[in-house]
Motif scaffolding. Structure first.
Motif, PDB file in Angstrom:
ATOM      1  N   LEU A 166       0.893  -1.121   0.020  1.00  0.00           N
ATOM      2  CA  LEU A 166      -0.017   0.055   0.087  1.00  0.00           C
ATOM      3  C   LEU A 166       0.844   1.182   0.120  1.00  0.00           C
ATOM      4  CD1 LEU A 166      -3.089  -1.353   2.370  1.00  0.00           C
ATOM      5  CD2 LEU A 166      -3.008  -0.739   0.089  1.00  0.00           C
ATOM      6  N   THR A 167       2.010   1.335   0.763  1.00  0.00           N
ATOM      7  CA  THR A 167       3.126   2.303   0.694  1.00  0.00           C
ATOM      8  C   THR A 167       3.357   2.794  -0.724  1.00  0.00           C
ATOM      9  OG1 THR A 167       3.708   1.913   2.913  1.00  0.00           O
ATOM     10  CG2 THR A 167       5.226   3.225   1.540  1.00  0.00           C
ATOM     11  N   GLY A 168       3.627   1.590  -1.167  1.00  0.00           N
ATOM     12  CA  GLY A 168       4.040   1.749  -2.853  1.00  0.00           C
ATOM     13  C   GLY A 168       2.899   2.511  -3.609  1.00  0.00           C
ATOM     14  N   TRP A 169       2.006   1.938  -3.584  1.00  0.00           N
ATOM     15  CA  TRP A 169       0.730   2.627  -4.052  1.00  0.00           C
ATOM     16  C   TRP A 169       0.534   4.107  -3.866  1.00  0.00           C
ATOM     17  CZ3 TRP A 169      -3.453  -2.094  -3.490  1.00  0.00           C
ATOM     18  CH2 TRP A 169      -2.896  -3.007  -4.320  1.00  0.00           C
ATOM     19  N   TYR A 170       0.286   4.632  -2.425  1.00  0.00           N
ATOM     20  CA  TYR A 170       0.103   5.522  -1.882  1.00  0.00           C
ATOM     21  C   TYR A 170       1.228   6.807  -2.161  1.00  0.00           C
ATOM     22  CZ  TYR A 170      -4.078   3.408   0.104  1.00  0.00           C
ATOM     23  OH  TYR A 170      -5.106   2.610   0.285  1.00  0.00           O
ATOM     24  N   ALA A 171       2.476   6.347  -2.079  1.00  0.00           N
ATOM     25  CA  ALA A 171       3.506   6.982  -2.016  1.00  0.00           C
ATOM     26  C   ALA A 171       3.579   8.060  -3.393  1.00  0.00           C
ATOM     27  CB  ALA A 171       4.837   6.367  -1.917  1.00  0.00           C
ATOM     28  N   VAL A 172       3.142   7.556  -4.587  1.00  0.00           N
ATOM     29  CA  VAL A 172       3.225   8.185  -5.755  1.00  0.00           C
ATOM     30  C   VAL A 172       2.257   9.206  -5.993  1.00  0.00           C
ATOM     31  CG1 VAL A 172       4.371   6.304  -6.910  1.00  0.00           C
ATOM     32  CG2 VAL A 172       1.794   6.251  -6.884  1.00  0.00           C
ATOM     33  N   LYS A 173       1.250   9.179  -4.907  1.00  0.00           N
ATOM     34  CA  LYS A 173      -0.025   9.913  -5.057  1.00  0.00           C
ATOM     35  C   LYS A 173       0.186  11.084  -4.158  1.00  0.00           C
ATOM     36  CE  LYS A 173      -3.153   6.292  -6.031  1.00  0.00           C
ATOM     37  NZ  LYS A 173      -4.551   5.292  -5.712  1.00  0.00           N
ATOM     38  N   HIS A 174       0.961  11.153  -3.104  1.00  0.00           N
ATOM     39  CA  HIS A 174       0.880  12.101  -2.047  1.00  0.00           C
ATOM     40  C   HIS A 174       2.420  12.370  -1.777  1.00  0.00           C
ATOM     41  CE1 HIS A 174      -3.237  11.101  -1.547  1.00  0.00           C
ATOM     42  NE2 HIS A 174      -2.979   9.663  -0.998  1.00  0.00           N
ATOM     43  N   ASP A 175       2.278  13.625  -0.755  1.00  0.00           N
ATOM     44  CA  ASP A 175       3.380  14.173  -0.227  1.00  0.00           C
ATOM     45  C   ASP A 175       3.993  12.795   0.542  1.00  0.00           C
ATOM     46  OD1 ASP A 175       5.465  14.985   1.703  1.00  0.00           O
ATOM     47  OD2 ASP A 175       4.601  17.189   0.948  1.00  0.00           O
ATOM     48  N   THR A 176       5.248  12.463   0.556  1.00  0.00           N
ATOM     49  CA  THR A 176       5.651  11.153   1.259  1.00  0.00           C
ATOM     50  C   THR A 176       6.045  11.528   2.627  1.00  0.00           C
ATOM     51  OG1 THR A 176       7.817  11.695   0.398  1.00  0.00           O
ATOM     52  CG2 THR A 176       6.627   9.871  -0.827  1.00  0.00           C
ATOM     53  N   TYR A 177       6.357  12.725   2.794  1.00  0.00           N
ATOM     54  CA  TYR A 177       6.704  13.350   4.345  1.00  0.00           C
ATOM     55  C   TYR A 177       5.294  13.344   4.967  1.00  0.00           C
ATOM     56  CZ  TYR A 177      11.204  14.497   1.985  1.00  0.00           C
ATOM     57  OH  TYR A 177      12.355  14.485   1.426  1.00  0.00           O
ATOM     58  N   LEU A 178       4.458  14.025   4.393  1.00  0.00           N
ATOM     59  CA  LEU A 178       3.186  14.009   5.177  1.00  0.00           C
ATOM     60  C   LEU A 178       2.548  12.748   5.396  1.00  0.00           C
ATOM     61  CD1 LEU A 178       1.645  17.234   3.724  1.00  0.00           C
ATOM     62  CD2 LEU A 178       2.305  16.955   5.951  1.00  0.00           C
ATOM     63  N   LEU A 179       2.803  11.689   4.465  1.00  0.00           N
ATOM     64  CA  LEU A 179       1.874  10.541   4.464  1.00  0.00           C
ATOM     65  C   LEU A 179       2.787   9.820   5.615  1.00  0.00           C
ATOM     66  CD1 LEU A 179       0.006   8.497   2.930  1.00  0.00           C
ATOM     67  CD2 LEU A 179       1.972   7.761   1.734  1.00  0.00           C
ATOM     68  N   ALA A 180       3.990   9.644   5.965  1.00  0.00           N
ATOM     69  CA  ALA A 180       4.729   9.145   6.841  1.00  0.00           C
ATOM     70  C   ALA A 180       4.312   9.869   8.174  1.00  0.00           C
ATOM     71  CB  ALA A 180       6.170   9.620   6.846  1.00  0.00           C
ATOM     72  N   LEU A 181       3.999  11.229   8.329  1.00  0.00           N
ATOM     73  CA  LEU A 181       3.519  11.869   9.558  1.00  0.00           C
ATOM     74  C   LEU A 181       2.308  11.339   9.731  1.00  0.00           C
ATOM     75  CD1 LEU A 181       3.570  13.914  11.746  1.00  0.00           C
ATOM     76  CD2 LEU A 181       2.917  15.498   9.894  1.00  0.00           C
ATOM     77  N   THR A 182       1.366  11.161   8.837  1.00  0.00           N
ATOM     78  CA  THR A 182      -0.147  10.886   8.966  1.00  0.00           C
ATOM     79  C   THR A 182      -0.352   9.367   9.671  1.00  0.00           C
ATOM     80  OG1 THR A 182      -0.689  12.297   7.269  1.00  0.00           O
ATOM     81  CG2 THR A 182      -2.292  10.658   8.055  1.00  0.00           C
ATOM     82  N   GLN A 183       0.661   8.430   9.151  1.00  0.00           N
ATOM     83  CA  GLN A 183       0.501   7.188   9.620  1.00  0.00           C
ATOM     84  C   GLN A 183       1.240   6.703  10.954  1.00  0.00           C
ATOM     85  OE1 GLN A 183       3.081   4.040   7.482  1.00  0.00           O
ATOM     86  NE2 GLN A 183       4.153   5.743   6.211  1.00  0.00           N
ATOM     87  N   VAL A 184       2.182   7.528  11.212  1.00  0.00           N
ATOM     88  CA  VAL A 184       2.673   7.539  12.389  1.00  0.00           C
ATOM     89  C   VAL A 184       1.982   8.369  13.693  1.00  0.00           C
ATOM     90  CG1 VAL A 184       4.718   8.776  14.012  1.00  0.00           C
ATOM     91  CG2 VAL A 184       5.276   7.700  11.707  1.00  0.00           C
ATOM     92  N   ALA A 185       1.222   9.357  13.322  1.00  0.00           N
ATOM     93  CA  ALA A 185       0.234   9.752  14.042  1.00  0.00           C
ATOM     94  C   ALA A 185      -0.743   8.694  14.343  1.00  0.00           C
ATOM     95  CB  ALA A 185      -0.387  11.180  13.380  1.00  0.00           C
ATOM     96  N   THR A 186      -1.288   8.000  13.251  1.00  0.00           N
ATOM     97  CA  THR A 186      -2.442   7.108  13.463  1.00  0.00           C
ATOM     98  C   THR A 186      -2.043   5.942  14.517  1.00  0.00           C
ATOM     99  OG1 THR A 186      -2.929   7.608  11.001  1.00  0.00           O
ATOM    100  CG2 THR A 186      -3.727   5.427  12.034  1.00  0.00           C
ATOM    101  N   VAL A 187      -0.793   5.605  14.308  1.00  0.00           N
ATOM    102  CA  VAL A 187      -0.499   4.604  15.366  1.00  0.00           C
ATOM    103  C   VAL A 187      -0.465   5.215  16.905  1.00  0.00           C
ATOM    104  CG1 VAL A 187       1.677   3.198  16.071  1.00  0.00           C
ATOM    105  CG2 VAL A 187       1.085   3.475  13.597  1.00  0.00           C
TER     106      VAL A 187
END
Length: 236
Positions: free
Chosen positions: A189-210
């Protein structure tokens, strides 16, 4: 419109670029990436031993909460200027990734209570083999011969590592196998989503979710929150 072939060639050119600053001047970007991956693997492998020691002292949900509270705080500080680019789709995809990441951490940490750190490390690492196999099933992408051979060898190794003389599997190993499955889907899923979004914000969002999920889990466990020991900050 850029074709898929052009994208592949462009990515290949980036790997061949030479770094011209700092102590690593003259090193190709592709080689630097390989070195960094090796460094990450070293620290990742060490973490299994440290985590196993830590969860003997504090509740596993609280332990995960502490780790991701620190991670989320640091990412918020580092990428604060990017927060204005957050949108609902990015938050949704980051939350999905964060959920799989939370499941992976929970199952792995539970597994470490009942199995060895070496077993946990090996079994978790099987996601490298599972990724191409899952893609073959769901996306009809035939894995390379090397991936197939790797899957067979790893399966045999997993059998001898986890199955005892009485042909039973340790409960901890089962939990870590679930972790490996969760990591597999997280990687895909990371491979799919990383090309669609800002990877730094994507990392922040998933870490915040955990962090959010571990906070909720910790609140349901009586006596989970305890004073920090000298070991805990080091493990975090």
């Amino acid at each position: 419109m850029v074709s898929k072939k052009d994208k592949i060639l462009k990515h290949s050119d980036v790997e061949k670029e030479t770094i011209n600053i700092g102590p690593i001047k003259g090193l190709k970007r592709g080689h630097l990436a390989d070195i960094l991956l090796v460094v990450i693997c070293v620290f990742w492998g060490m973490s299994f031993i440290l985590v196993k020691q830590a969860i003997e002292e504090i509740n596993l949900y609280y332990f995960i909460f502490l780790r991701f509270a620190v991670a989320t705080s640091l990412l918020l500080i580092i990428f604060s200027k990017r927060l204005k680019n957050l949108n609902l789709k990015l938050v949704r995809d980051g939350a999905i990734l964060g959920t799989f990441l939370f499941i992976a951490f929970i199952t792995q940490t539970v597994g470490l209570q009942y199995t060895t750190a070496s077993n946990a490390g090996f079994i978790t690492g099987l996601h490298v083999i599972l990724v191409p196999l899952v893609l073959a099933v769901f996306c009809r992408k035939v894995p390379a011969l090397t991936a197939t051979l790797g899957a067979v060898i790893s399966t045999v190794g997993l059998f001898f590592l986890t199955v005892s003389d009485s042909f039973t599997i340790n409960n901890g190993d089962v939990w870590v196998i679930l972790c490996s499955v969760s990591v597999t889907f997280h990687v895909i899923l990371t491979g799919w989503y990383a090309v669609k979004h800002d990877t730094y914000l994507l990392a922040l969002t998933q870490v915040a979710t955990v962090l959010i999920l571990s906070t909720i889990a910790t609140s349901f466990v009586e006596g989970a929150v305890v004073p920090l020991t000298s070991l805990t900050p080091f493990v975090i």
